[in-house]
Write a protein that holds these residues in place. Structure first.
Motif, PDB file in Angstrom:
ATOM      1  N   LEU A 205       0.901  -1.093  -0.015  1.00  0.00           N
ATOM      2  CA  LEU A 205      -0.010   0.091   0.125  1.00  0.00           C
ATOM      3  C   LEU A 205       1.180   1.400  -0.085  1.00  0.00           C
ATOM      4  CD1 LEU A 205      -2.855  -0.756   2.400  1.00  0.00           C
ATOM      5  CD2 LEU A 205      -3.043  -0.446   0.199  1.00  0.00           C
ATOM      6  N   LEU A 206       2.118   1.328   0.828  1.00  0.00           N
ATOM      7  CA  LEU A 206       2.904   2.421   0.850  1.00  0.00           C
ATOM      8  C   LEU A 206       3.668   2.392  -0.533  1.00  0.00           C
ATOM      9  CD1 LEU A 206       4.275   1.881   4.440  1.00  0.00           C
ATOM     10  CD2 LEU A 206       2.969   3.702   3.784  1.00  0.00           C
ATOM     11  N   PHE A 207       3.896   1.387  -0.926  1.00  0.00           N
ATOM     12  CA  PHE A 207       4.777   1.427  -2.241  1.00  0.00           C
ATOM     13  C   PHE A 207       4.035   2.133  -3.318  1.00  0.00           C
ATOM     14  CE2 PHE A 207       5.681  -0.616  -6.283  1.00  0.00           C
ATOM     15  CZ  PHE A 207       7.029  -0.451  -6.454  1.00  0.00           C
ATOM     16  N   THR A 208       2.388   1.582  -3.453  1.00  0.00           N
ATOM     17  CA  THR A 208       1.708   2.225  -4.245  1.00  0.00           C
ATOM     18  C   THR A 208       1.381   3.502  -4.082  1.00  0.00           C
ATOM     19  OG1 THR A 208       0.608   0.078  -4.583  1.00  0.00           O
ATOM     20  CG2 THR A 208      -0.477   1.756  -5.465  1.00  0.00           C
ATOM     21  N   HIS A 209       1.135   3.971  -2.995  1.00  0.00           N
ATOM     22  CA  HIS A 209       1.153   5.392  -2.582  1.00  0.00           C
ATOM     23  C   HIS A 209       2.291   6.353  -3.216  1.00  0.00           C
ATOM     24  CE1 HIS A 209       0.177   9.238  -0.319  1.00  0.00           C
ATOM     25  NE2 HIS A 209       1.441   9.057  -0.103  1.00  0.00           N
ATOM     26  N   TYR A 210       3.529   5.890  -2.861  1.00  0.00           N
ATOM     27  CA  TYR A 210       4.566   6.739  -3.289  1.00  0.00           C
ATOM     28  C   TYR A 210       4.820   6.616  -4.716  1.00  0.00           C
ATOM     29  CZ  TYR A 210       6.155   7.195   1.698  1.00  0.00           C
ATOM     30  OH  TYR A 210       6.206   7.426   3.021  1.00  0.00           O
ATOM     31  N   THR A 211       4.708   5.385  -5.528  1.00  0.00           N
ATOM     32  CA  THR A 211       5.013   5.588  -6.767  1.00  0.00           C
ATOM     33  C   THR A 211       3.905   6.491  -7.525  1.00  0.00           C
ATOM     34  OG1 THR A 211       3.560   3.434  -6.730  1.00  0.00           O
ATOM     35  CG2 THR A 211       5.948   3.253  -6.853  1.00  0.00           C
ATOM     36  N   GLN A 212       2.467   6.229  -7.158  1.00  0.00           N
ATOM     37  CA  GLN A 212       1.524   7.055  -7.788  1.00  0.00           C
ATOM     38  C   GLN A 212       1.635   8.359  -7.487  1.00  0.00           C
ATOM     39  OE1 GLN A 212      -2.088   5.404  -6.317  1.00  0.00           O
ATOM     40  NE2 GLN A 212      -2.205   3.780  -7.862  1.00  0.00           N
TER      41      GLN A 212
END
Length: 217
Positions: A205-212
């Motif tokens: 979830l954190l990974f997706t947040h930062y990449t987006q």
């Protein structure tokens, strides 16, 4: 008459492992400060010179012992790279690494060496530094590189490093403290999987947040 120069005998892999095993046992039983190269030589049945031919110092021997334990759980640098070089997704990668990490945390020898480090760290912070460099730091550096690679340019090294740290912190949580205190039984395979999946989902979830977030910039 010409004489043929004798080639030096190659270092024995068997003796290397004898020394490493003896040292690992002594570090666990006697601690770092009370283990000497002399006692390692005696325990492994080789000369002190042979010990030094494989390990230049007690520091190097201690770091090798820690690295060897990580390697046995596929958590050394090269094995982490190999594990993620195929067609695994980030979630599958975190699952694979996480399960091995938890198994290492509850390994009786790993718990014992953690206790040794904690006991000696006050008077000898150098030992704690050696342990951190050979174990956690090396694995974290590789895991953060893997996470950054999955980011495909939309995740910088600093954020990837923090995600790696957060993942390991989630895996350890209260569970590792209780293991060190001797009040937590080892998790069964299905419990390990559930524990790791929960941590991996949060990191994803954190990974997706930062990449987006970076993609919008």
């Amino acid at each position: 008459m010409a004489t043929t120069k004798k080639q030096g005998r190659p270092k024995s892999e068997e003796k290397y492992h004898l020394v490493l095993h003896a040292a690992s046992c002594l570090f666990l039983k006697e601690g770092f400060a009370n283990t000497s190269m002399d006692t390692v030589a005696k325990a492994s049945g080789v000369s002190k010179q042979t010990v030094y031919s494989h390990f230049e110092s007690k520091d190097a021997l201690f770091k090798a012992a820690i690295s060897s334990k990580c390697r046995s759980y596929q958590l050394d640098t090269q094995q982490l790279i190999d594990a993620t070089s195929g067609s695994l997704s980030l979630f599958e990668c975190l699952q694979k690494v996480g399960c091995q990490f938890v198994r290492l945390l509850q390994d009786p020898e790993a718990i014992a060496i953690f206790r040794v480090i904690i006991a000696e760290a006050v008077n000898s912070p150098h030992v704690a530094t050696l342990f951190y460099q050979a174990g956690p730091e090396a694995s974290l550096a590789t895991l953060s590189s893997v996470i950054e690679k999955f980011g495909q340019g939309s995740l910088n090294a600093k954020v990837a490093q923090q995600l790696a740290v957060d993942f390991c912190a989630l895996l350890k949580g209260e569970y590792h403290t209780m293991m060190l205190c001797g009040i937590q039984s080892p998790l069964k395979d299905e419990e390990i999987t559930a524990h790791v999946n929960s941590a991996a989902e949060k990191i994803l979830l954190l990974f997706t947040h930062y990449t987006q977030q970076n993609a919008k910039c």
